[in-house]
Design a protein around this motif. Structure first.
Motif, PDB file in Angstrom:
ATOM      1  N   ASN A  75       0.847  -1.192   0.000  1.00 12.78           N
ATOM      2  CA  ASN A  75       0.000   0.000   0.000  1.00 12.78           C
ATOM      3  C   ASN A  75       0.884   1.245   0.000  1.00 12.78           C
ATOM      4  N   VAL A  76       0.609   2.131  -0.944  1.00 14.33           N
ATOM      5  CA  VAL A  76       1.404   3.346  -1.082  1.00 14.33           C
ATOM      6  C   VAL A  76       0.488   4.565  -0.982  1.00 14.33           C
ATOM      7  N   PRO A  77       0.540   5.334   0.112  1.00 14.02           N
ATOM      8  CA  PRO A  77      -0.229   6.581   0.193  1.00 14.02           C
ATOM      9  C   PRO A  77       0.541   7.725  -0.467  1.00 14.02           C
ATOM     10  N   ARG A  93      -3.083   0.280  -3.900  1.00 13.62           N
ATOM     11  CA  ARG A  93      -2.774  -1.080  -3.446  1.00 13.62           C
ATOM     12  C   ARG A  93      -2.212  -1.869  -4.621  1.00 13.62           C
ATOM     13  N   ILE A  94      -1.052  -2.500  -4.398  1.00 16.05           N
ATOM     14  CA  ILE A  94      -0.352  -3.213  -5.462  1.00 16.05           C
ATOM     15  C   ILE A  94      -0.104  -4.650  -5.018  1.00 16.05           C
ATOM     16  N   LEU A  95      -0.325  -5.596  -5.921  1.00 20.54           N
ATOM     17  CA  LEU A  95       0.096  -6.987  -5.734  1.00 20.54           C
ATOM     18  C   LEU A  95       1.235  -7.242  -6.712  1.00 20.54           C
ATOM     19  N   ARG A 117      12.773  -0.018  -2.061  1.00 18.99           N
ATOM     20  CA  ARG A 117      13.525   0.975  -2.818  1.00 18.99           C
ATOM     21  C   ARG A 117      12.807   1.399  -4.106  1.00 18.99           C
ATOM     22  N   VAL A 118      12.086   0.469  -4.714  1.00 20.59           N
ATOM     23  CA  VAL A 118      11.520   0.737  -6.045  1.00 20.59           C
ATOM     24  C   VAL A 118      10.078   1.200  -5.978  1.00 20.59           C
ATOM     25  N   LEU A 119       9.240   0.449  -5.289  1.00 19.21           N
ATOM     26  CA  LEU A 119       7.795   0.691  -5.369  1.00 19.21           C
ATOM     27  C   LEU A 119       7.362   2.081  -4.901  1.00 19.21           C
ATOM     28  N   PRO A 120       7.819   2.591  -3.750  1.00 18.01           N
ATOM     29  CA  PRO A 120       7.366   3.935  -3.355  1.00 18.01           C
ATOM     30  C   PRO A 120       7.716   5.012  -4.369  1.00 18.01           C
ATOM     31  N   SER A 121       8.902   4.940  -4.948  1.00 18.32           N
ATOM     32  CA  SER A 121       9.334   5.996  -5.871  1.00 18.32           C
ATOM     33  C   SER A 121       8.565   5.958  -7.183  1.00 18.32           C
ATOM     34  N   ILE A 122       8.453   4.767  -7.788  1.00 16.75           N
ATOM     35  CA  ILE A 122       7.770   4.710  -9.090  1.00 16.75           C
ATOM     36  C   ILE A 122       6.273   4.913  -8.928  1.00 16.75           C
ATOM     37  N   THR A 123       5.694   4.489  -7.804  1.00 18.76           N
ATOM     38  CA  THR A 123       4.262   4.686  -7.579  1.00 18.76           C
ATOM     39  C   THR A 123       3.943   6.172  -7.432  1.00 18.76           C
ATOM     40  N   THR A 124       4.744   6.890  -6.657  1.00 15.95           N
ATOM     41  CA  THR A 124       4.542   8.333  -6.501  1.00 15.95           C
ATOM     42  C   THR A 124       4.698   9.041  -7.842  1.00 15.95           C
ATOM     43  N   VAL A 146      -9.078   6.442 -14.543  1.00 15.70           N
ATOM     44  CA  VAL A 146      -7.862   6.837 -13.824  1.00 15.70           C
ATOM     45  C   VAL A 146      -7.116   5.607 -13.325  1.00 15.70           C
ATOM     46  N   SER A 147      -7.848   4.664 -12.730  1.00 18.90           N
ATOM     47  CA  SER A 147      -7.229   3.449 -12.214  1.00 18.90           C
ATOM     48  C   SER A 147      -6.579   2.639 -13.337  1.00 18.90           C
ATOM     49  N   ARG A 148      -7.242   2.585 -14.496  1.00 19.77           N
ATOM     50  CA  ARG A 148      -6.680   1.818 -15.612  1.00 19.77           C
ATOM     51  C   ARG A 148      -5.404   2.463 -16.139  1.00 19.77           C
ATOM     52  N   GLN A 149      -5.385   3.774 -16.240  1.00 18.94           N
ATOM     53  CA  GLN A 149      -4.176   4.456 -16.717  1.00 18.94           C
ATOM     54  C   GLN A 149      -3.025   4.297 -15.731  1.00 18.94           C
ATOM     55  N   VAL A 150      -3.326   4.401 -14.441  1.00 17.34           N
ATOM     56  CA  VAL A 150      -2.291   4.195 -13.427  1.00 17.34           C
ATOM     57  C   VAL A 150      -1.739   2.777 -13.519  1.00 17.34           C
ATOM     58  N   SER A 151      -2.627   1.807 -13.672  1.00 20.43           N
ATOM     59  CA  SER A 151      -2.199   0.412 -13.753  1.00 20.43           C
ATOM     60  C   SER A 151      -1.312   0.176 -14.972  1.00 20.43           C
ATOM     61  N   ASN A 152      -1.721   0.695 -16.130  1.00 15.93           N
ATOM     62  CA  ASN A 152      -0.928   0.481 -17.349  1.00 15.93           C
ATOM     63  C   ASN A 152       0.449   1.131 -17.245  1.00 15.93           C
ATOM     64  N   ASP A 153       0.484   2.384 -16.808  1.00 14.33           N
ATOM     65  CA  ASP A 153       1.758   3.097 -16.731  1.00 14.33           C
ATOM     66  C   ASP A 153       2.664   2.497 -15.661  1.00 14.33           C
ATOM     67  N   LEU A 154       2.076   2.130 -14.535  1.00 13.09           N
ATOM     68  CA  LEU A 154       2.888   1.590 -13.445  1.00 13.09           C
ATOM     69  C   LEU A 154       3.411   0.194 -13.775  1.00 13.09           C
TER      70      LEU A 154
END
Length: 274
Positions: A75-77, A93-95, A117-124, A146-154
């Motif tokens: 989980n990344v706030p 929320r990422i799996l 090291r990776v997930l917080p930076s790329i998610t933000t 919005v959720s779909r675009q975030v998912s694709n880009d991330l």
């Protein structure tokens, strides 16, 4: 003789214990859903990813680094801004799981704590880029987009680090205090506008009803005037007789019986029934 036997047994037991310790230190297990990378003190990280099972290594020379390749939640706030400069609080929320074939590169370039090291930076980074394309209202009405675009880009961004994202979802979305107050004020204004519109429509209906009633009264007065002009006082006398008859009938329903009703200015005597 017995002392020599016990001494031999002791030496044999010691040798067996040492041999068992060496064999045990030369074995390691890779559990289900895990993979191992071997670090050699002389040659560095070996170019092989070890699968599940029990394996051998050279004690004190080689060391296994175990990676869990199963799905992990994260989980990344993030606090970011929308296109119309509103503060947005988003929790993503990422799996995720690492790609087994990329574990060598992950270990050598990122480390065992690759997720922190990776997930917080790329998610933000991705969330700020995507959210900045939408207004605050669009983030609500077009949340699925919005959720779909975030998912694709991330997912595309995480793949460059050797990570697979099996699920990405927006679990929390709130706005700043100013925007929330503005929305509430807008709702109150809309309710007041609806109430004012209802009052105006009611007044218009009442006005129409008054006009129709006035037109009806005017028409009735016109008809009465025409009737009086045609029949003279006969119509008035008829209405008086009808009224007198109605009064006599009402009096007949009372307890008093011997009642005679004589209308004023009339020579007609109405005797009520006994």
């Amino acid at each position: 003789m017995a002392a020599k036997v016990f001494e031999s047994i002791g030496k044999f037991g010691l040798a067996l214990a040492v041999a068992g310790g060496v064999v045990n230190s030369a074995l390691y297990n890779v559990d289900a859903g895990h993979r191992a990378v071997i670090f050699d003190r002389f040659s560095g990280v070996q170019d092989v990813v070890v699968g599940e099972g029990t394996h051998f290594l050279i004690p004190w020379v080689q060391k296994p680094i175990i990676f869990d390749c199963r799905l992990h939640p994260w989980n990344v706030p993030v606090i970011t801004g929308s296109k119309d400069l509103q503060n947005i609080n988003i929790t993503l929320r990422i799996l995720f799981r690492p790609v087994a074939s990329h574990l060598l590169r992950i270990y050598t370039s990122i480390g065992e704590d690759y997720d922190e090291r990776v997930l917080p930076s790329i998610t933000t980074e991705i969330l700020k880029l995507v959210v900045a394309r939408f207004d605050a209202g669009e983030l609500i009405t077009q949340r699925e987009l919005v959720s779909r675009q975030v998912s694709n880009d991330l997912t595309e961004r995480a793949a460059t680090f050797g990570l697979i994202l099996d699920d990405v979802s927006l679990t929390h979305l709130t706005f700043g205090k100013e925007f929330t107050e503005a929305v509430e004020a807008k709702q109150v204004a809309q309710q007041e506008a609806e109430r004012a519109r209802f009052v105006v429509e009611k007044a218009e209906q009442q006005k129409k009803a008054a006009i129709i009633s006035a037109e009806g009264n005017s028409k009735a007065a016109e008809l009465i005037a025409n009737s009086l002009a045609t029949a003279g006082d006969g119509l008035i006398e008829l209405r008086k007789l009808e009224a007198a008859e109605d009064i006599a009938y009402q009096l007949s329903l009372s307890r008093s019986r011997n009642i005679t009703y004589l209308p004023g200015g009339q020579s007609v005597l109405l005797q009520l029934p006994q």
